[in-house]
Design a protein around this motif. Structure first.
Motif, mmCIF file in Angstrom:
data_model
loop_
_atom_site.group_PDB
_atom_site.id
_atom_site.type_symbol
_atom_site.label_atom_id
_atom_site.label_comp_id
_atom_site.label_asym_id
_atom_site.label_seq_id
_atom_site.Cartn_x
_atom_site.Cartn_y
_atom_site.Cartn_z
ATOM 1 N N ALA A 185 -6.061 3.100 2.919
ATOM 2 C CA ALA A 185 -5.238 1.895 2.787
ATOM 3 C C ALA A 185 -6.101 0.660 2.544
ATOM 4 O O ALA A 185 -5.733 -0.217 1.752
ATOM 5 C CB ALA A 185 -4.385 1.704 4.039
ATOM 6 N N ASN A 186 -7.232 0.573 3.234
ATOM 7 C CA ASN A 186 -8.141 -0.551 3.028
ATOM 8 C C ASN A 186 -8.565 -0.671 1.575
ATOM 9 O O ASN A 186 -8.508 -1.750 0.965
ATOM 10 C CB ASN A 186 -9.398 -0.389 3.883
ATOM 11 N N ILE A 208 0.832 -1.207 0.000
ATOM 12 C CA ILE A 208 0.000 0.000 0.000
ATOM 13 C C ILE A 208 0.864 1.254 0.000
ATOM 14 O O ILE A 208 0.554 2.236 -0.678
ATOM 15 C CB ILE A 208 -0.931 0.011 1.237
ATOM 16 N N SER A 237 -2.696 7.720 4.490
ATOM 17 C CA SER A 237 -3.168 6.402 4.087
ATOM 18 C C SER A 237 -4.105 5.788 5.124
ATOM 19 O O SER A 237 -5.066 5.102 4.786
ATOM 20 C CB SER A 237 -1.972 5.477 3.852
ATOM 21 N N GLU A 238 -3.839 6.060 6.409
ATOM 22 C CA GLU A 238 -4.633 5.451 7.485
ATOM 23 C C GLU A 238 -5.918 6.210 7.788
ATOM 24 O O GLU A 238 -6.703 5.789 8.642
ATOM 25 C CB GLU A 238 -3.798 5.357 8.768
ATOM 26 N N TYR A 276 -5.594 -1.655 -0.663
ATOM 27 C CA TYR A 276 -5.181 -3.041 -0.462
ATOM 28 C C TYR A 276 -6.129 -4.017 -1.159
ATOM 29 O O TYR A 276 -5.677 -4.944 -1.854
ATOM 30 C CB TYR A 276 -5.120 -3.402 1.023
ATOM 31 N N ARG A 320 -5.552 -1.392 7.545
ATOM 32 C CA ARG A 320 -4.830 -1.602 6.293
ATOM 33 C C ARG A 320 -5.416 -2.793 5.537
ATOM 34 O O ARG A 320 -5.968 -2.642 4.459
ATOM 35 C CB ARG A 320 -3.325 -1.780 6.545
#
Length: 519
Positions: free
Chosen positions: A194-195, A4, A170-171, A198, A375
């Motif tokens: 990120a999720n 990611i 990202s988080e 991913y 993530r």
């Protein structure tokens, strides 16, 4: 650094626009069979304009915006515009009642509400009960409505500059998907940048998706399936997407061919609906190479579907909370579509007994998935620390679903833990009984539940939909089950119905069946 990295939806889209500026990104057919397209460049410009319009309305990073929309182009624009500025999309089901929407709006503390004109009346009676809402936005509306912002006007009156956009990580949470509540109120699953990235990377690699593919979406956009598995897999490889406003069983392959779709995603119910329609041999000549699916489909239905439409089916397993699909049948190996496959990239999967210990191969246990919160797994439930604690045990997410590992190393779904029937001390998987019932040639679909029984804890009742033009009696079906199941698994009662209460993606709502028994 993992796959990611520090990417966000904003940076991912910007990168893909640089690579595929003039490529058509979205192909859309609305309910009137009108078709529209939008290139990567056009989409990106519109997204940036809407982002600035949101900032002018006072939206800040972390604010929630409820989307009460059917499948339309504006859904995609809003999703990525909110992600641009760190605001959080809360997509909802257009079939939800006013009371259900009141709960979601108040729980999410949403300050903006986006919908279409035909749904406004639903909210008239609860306006005073949703005090956090500051603005309402309408899409696809040709007339001015007092006190409501028009989607197109917002975009036309905004710039596409990015100078005012806040820093995004990202988080950061960019969406909140509410799970359907069966025994309690719906829970808000927090999904990060990120999720999304991913699951796009995971799905594209699991099905060999390339920039020349075009995922075909007919399931609701508010659902994780359309977002996770189709949209994000397309975006990470620079592919395009095709989608329709509504699912049509009779036109599914005709729409796919017209829009150039190459990879579909369905649930069991739509697959059965397509098979139930009169077969058009022209549908064998279609553009779809692969359809991902979930939930139980009878083996003879799988064979019939692949044979009639000249494609591959690929069963997988996932849920809103797992984000990606922790189990999937291998695209480049032996597909065993009566199973839910093997562990996928980046996940570990094990099966646990009621005490939390791992069971041996062949024994039934709860599916537990190991990943990284925020993530590869959801960040957590919004304003529900207790539910989050119950779901996560260290790095492991407990799914509430039972399965077993066969001698072949594939995982086989058994049932939701809450759907296991306790009969005279024996556990009966409703899914196993349903699978036997649909093996009968006259049965289209079955739903099995446990009902109170003073002697045996629970008795087994089956609800059955019969194929059109077929006839079968309760006694015949019970005999059919007796020949294939242990005595304690055979249903005592069978009720014939026209249809089941369902979610928008076709899942049978067994909690409603159980409630009907108590009325």
């Amino acid at each position: 650094m993992d796959i990611i990295g520090k990417r966000t939806l904003r940076s991912l889209l910007a990168d893909k626009v640089k690579q595929h500026e003039e490529k058509v990104f979205i192909h859309f057919e609305d309910a009137n069979e009108q078709r529209y397209t939008k290139t990567y460049k056009e989409f990106h410009k519109e997204v940036n304009k809407l982002s600035n319009a949101f900032l002018k309305l006072g939206l800040k990073k972390g604010d929630h915006v409820v989307l009460h929309l059917p499948n339309n182009m504006e859904f995609f624009t809003t999703w990525f515009a909110l992600a641009n500025i760190g605001a959080i999309m809360v997509p909802t089901n257009i079939l939800s009642t006013a009371d259900e929407m009141k709960y979601i709006i108040n729980h999410s503390e949403a300050i903006v509400f986006m919908t279409e004109a035909e749904y406004l009346e639903k909210f008239d009676g609860i306006r005073r009960e949703i005090p956090t809402i500051q603005h309402t936005i309408i899409t696809r509306c040709n007339q001015a409505i007092e006190g409501v912002f028009d989607f197109n006007d917002l975009i036309e009156n905004s710039s596409d500059g990015t100078e005012a956009f806040p820093e995004i990580l990202s988080e950061d949470v960019v969406a909140m998907l509410y799970t359907s509540g069966t025994t309690s109120k719906p829970k808000g699953v927090q999904v990060t940048n990120a999720n999304y990235i991913y699951t796009g990377e995971l799905m594209s690699k699991s099905i060999n998706l390339t920039e020349n593919d075009r995922p075909f979406i007919v399931l609701p956009l508010f659902h994780g399936n359309a977002q996770y598995y189709s949209t994000m897999s397309a975006l990470v490889v620079g592919a395009s997407i095709a989608f329709t406003e509504k699912f049509s069983a009779s036109r599914y392959f005709k729409q796919a061919k017209a829009l150039g779709g190459t990879v579909g995603s369905l649930f069991a119910a739509p697959i059965r609906m397509i098979l139930a329609k009169e077969y058009d041999e022209n549908d064998r000549d279609n553009s779809i190479r692969l359809i991902l699916f979930a939930q139980s489909v009878a083996e003879h239905q799988l064979t019939e579907f692949e044979g009639k439409f000249n494609l591959k089916l690929l069963q997988m397993y996932g849920m809103t909370e797992t984000i990606g699909i922790p189990l999937i049948n291998p695209i480049n190996d032996i597909r065993k579509n009566m199973s839910i496959g093997k562990p996928s990239i980046g996940y570990e999967v094990k099966l646990l007994d009621e005490n939390g210990y791992e069971v041996a191969d062949g024994e039934v246990g709860q599916i537990a998935v190991k990943g990284v919160r925020g993530r590869t797994l959801m960040k957590g439930y919004f304003k529900n620390d207790e539910a989050t604690r119950q779901t996560f045990k260290g790095d492991w997410l407990l799914t509430g679903d039972n399965a077993y590992v066969g001698e072949d190393g594939y995982f086989y779904f058994v049932d939701r833990m809450k759907d296991m029937i306790k009969r005279s001390g024996e556990n009966v998987a409703a899914n196993e009984v349903e699978s036997v019932l649909v093996e009968h040639g006259a049965v289209y679909e079955a739903a099995v539940i446990g009902i109170p029984d003073e002697m045996r804890d629970e008795a087994i009742k089956a609800y059955v939909i019969v194929n059109k033009g077929s006839a079968v009696s309760e006694a015949e079906l019970i005999k059919h089950c007796q020949e294939r199941l242990a005595k304690f698994k055979v249903p005592e009662f069978i009720e014939f119905v026209e249809d089941f209460p369902r979610t928008p993606v076709g899942k049978i709502q067994k909690h409603i069946l159980r409630k009907l028994l108590s009325i």
